[in-house]
Design an enzyme around this catalytic site. Structure first.
Site, mmCIF file in Angstrom:
data_model
loop_
_atom_site.group_PDB
_atom_site.id
_atom_site.type_symbol
_atom_site.label_atom_id
_atom_site.label_comp_id
_atom_site.label_asym_id
_atom_site.label_seq_id
_atom_site.Cartn_x
_atom_site.Cartn_y
_atom_site.Cartn_z
ATOM 1 N N CYS A 176 -19.151 27.636 10.144
ATOM 2 C CA CYS A 176 -17.932 28.321 10.599
ATOM 3 C C CYS A 176 -16.769 27.360 10.743
ATOM 4 O O CYS A 176 -15.628 27.700 10.404
ATOM 5 C CB CYS A 176 -18.200 29.019 11.932
ATOM 6 N N GLU A 226 -18.042 34.667 18.332
ATOM 7 C CA GLU A 226 -17.658 33.556 17.461
ATOM 8 C C GLU A 226 -17.702 34.111 16.049
ATOM 9 O O GLU A 226 -18.771 34.423 15.534
ATOM 10 C CB GLU A 226 -18.604 32.371 17.652
#
Length: 464
Positions: A270, A236
């Site tokens: 994020c 990720e």
């Protein structure tokens, strides 16, 4: 997300003051070997514990996260500047994640029958694969661990955890929770490894896979090492999520939601709404409202959260990097409506900002702005909004808003992302899978898909 240092030093540096409060020794090679041996030994027995019994331990982990939420919150606030209420909320969410997998894990990991045409009976079994390495970032020092550890501990895998160098206190607090919850010795091991030792761990035959949340650079390195050693990996790697406003009856309310989303965790998420794409008839009012939010804020203590203040970024380096990105945009013609002031060092304050007029030659068009900067683009039609939304190397999440849900859905269906949302900033919950495409990485965590990554999907066939 920001890259780790070339030569990591594990230390608690309070970003509100810039003061180094405590340092920790990097692991010795002997300690790394001991961690590998312990995790592998624990796996040989933990995998054979019935999943219902493993669930009891995982449920106790959930309870401890909630019971210790105030202590955990104070640690995160001290180490990386997270506003205290958000840090406490993060610990509570970890409890929800571990509870979800404790409750749903036995069903999610159950055998799946296959329809056969040649006689016999076949099922797909979901079996653990071994000890795993987790490489976690500083921005959510508990949640990032939870979404990796919870499903894998339920499956019967074991974990070696290498946390970010800036949050060693958080790393140790989580390790203590795992011990106190009753995990077998070695089932979860924290290690303050350096970069060379990380490569050693991934290459070791006792390690079955690696999960990383971090920068593109770190992800490329880890994926290369994992690939060379034929190990499964999940990555990720951040994002620059589009947040599309097609129409609204209340531009101020739409801006309020967008602002609250953008400054959560001081913009260091994020899947934050890093690119707000707003239709021209809403744009001016939307930007004006964002500017109202950003004007006259002052640096404050993240543990106190006084009205009219903002928290520091995680480090002075992070604040300086963000300031350089915004300055590049302004120097090339962008408009800074409010904020964007870097405090004197060594503290890590950067005032929340509103930025418009971004063009393709600016760093801010292509790079992830990992901090409290609301970047707003003006568009004149749905197709233009979609084209801009997808014009990015990232593909983590995105959101589309409209009074007409069908209109929003038509655009949201075409977003090149791993998580697409309609009329909400993000679908959230322990049951909702998280992950992206393109340079945001690959693999999924949380929800049913969270138990689908580090698993042996073994076909088991019995002839008639």
């Amino acid at each position: 997300m920001s890259d780790t240092q070339t030569s990591p030093t594990y230390a608690i540096t309070n970003p509100a003051t810039g003061e180094v409060e405590k340092t920790f020794d990097t692991a010795t090679d002997e300690q790394v070997e001991a961690a590998l041996a312990a995790a592998h030994a624990a796996y040989t027995s933990w995998k054979d514990v019935p999943i219902e019994e493993r669930a009891k331990v995982v449920h106790r982990i959930a309870e401890l996260f909630v019971e210790r939420k105030d202590e955990l919150g104070a640690i995160a606030t001290r180490e990386m500047g997270k506003p205290l209420s958000e840090a406490i909320g993060e610990a509570e969410f970890c409890g929800e994640i571990f509870d979800y997998f404790a409750n749903e894990g036995p069903t999610l990991a159950a055998d799946q029958p296959i329809k056969t045409f040649s006689g016999g009976k076949a099922v797909v079994q979901k079996l653990p694969i071994g000890a795993l390495l987790g490489i976690m970032p500083w921005n959510y020092p508990f949640y990032q661990i939870a979404r990796f550890a919870a499903p894998n501990l339920m499956l019967g895998n074991t974990i070696i955890l290498k946390h970010a160098e800036s949050v060693p206190g958080s790393a140790l607090a989580v390790e203590q929770i795992m011990k106190d919850a009753g995990l077998p010795e070695g089932a979860y091991v924290n290690v303050f490894a350096d970069h060379g030792q990380i490569e050693t761990i991934i290459a070791d035959p006792r390690i079955a896979g690696v999960s990383l949340t971090g920068s593109e650079r770190a992800g490329a390195v880890v994926a290369s090492i994992a690939g060379k050693n034929l190990k499964k990996c999940v990555l990720e790697l951040g994002g620059s999520d589009p947040y599309v406003i097609l129409d609204t009856d209340d531009a101020a309310a739409a801006a309020d939601t967008a602002w609250e989303t953008r400054i959560s965790n001081t913009g260091q998420a994020c899947n934050s709404n890093k690119r707000m794409i707003v239709m021209d008839d809403v744009f001016d009012d939307f930007v004006a409202r964002l500017t109202e939010h950003a004007i006259d804020l002052r640096p404050g203590d993240p543990a106190a959260e006084e009205e009219g203040t903002f928290a520091p970024l995680s480090s002075r380096k992070a604040a300086e990097t963000l300031a350089e990105q915004v300055k590049d945009a302004v120097d090339k013609g962008a408009t800074l409506h409010a904020g964007g002031v870097l405090s004197d060092g060594p503290a890590a304050y950067y005032s929340p900002a509103v930025l418009t007029g971004i063009t393709k030659e600016m760093r801010a068009y292509r790079e992830e702005l990992f901090g409290p900067v609301a970047v707003v683009y003006k568009v004149t039609g749905d197709e233009e909004a979609l084209e801009l939304a997808n014009d990015t190397q990232y593909g983590l999440g995105g959101a589309v808003f409209s009074k007409d849900p069908e209109r929003a859905m038509k655009i949201a269906q075409r977003l090149e992302v791993g998580m697409s949302n309609v009329n909400t900033p993000a679908g959230e919950g322990a049951e909702v899978p998280f992950g992206g495409v393109k340079r945001s990485g690959f693999g999924r965590e949380l929800g049913p898909l969270g138990m689908e990554e580090f698993v042996n999907k073994r076909m088991f066939y019995v002839a008639d």
